[in-house]
Design a protein around this motif. Structure first.
Motif: not given
Length: 92
Positions: A55-61
């Protein structure tokens, strides 16, 4: 102090960190940390750190295959905790 008292914060910090590092590597378009290793830290108990990092890095979402495996791990861990709690192994 208990081993788990130190283990869970540490594994979650590691999980959070490697997802952040993988995001930086993705932005730079260089060698990446494998999804297998990212998920392995979740299996080891870093699901909270991994989830927060996603959520924080908006990664793999937006990668469905990764999310499906990640949420599968979360579900299995919840079921394990449920069984341990109701069998009396873990007390409230």
């Amino acid at each position: 102090m208990s081993f788990l008292f130190w283990y869970f914060p540490l594994i979650n910090l590691v999980a959070f960190s490697i997802i952040g590092i993988d995001k930086q590597l993705a932005v730079k378009q260089i060698w990446r940390i494998s999804e297998r290793n990212l998920l392995f830290t979740s299996i080891l108990g870093g699901t909270i750190g991994s989830g927060l990092a996603m959520l924080f890095f908006r990664h793999k979402t937006s990668k469905e295959s990764f999310l499906l495996r990640f949420y599968g791990i979360v579900l299995i861990q919840i079921l394990i905790l449920f069984v341990l709690f109701y069998s009396g192994v873990i007390e409230y």
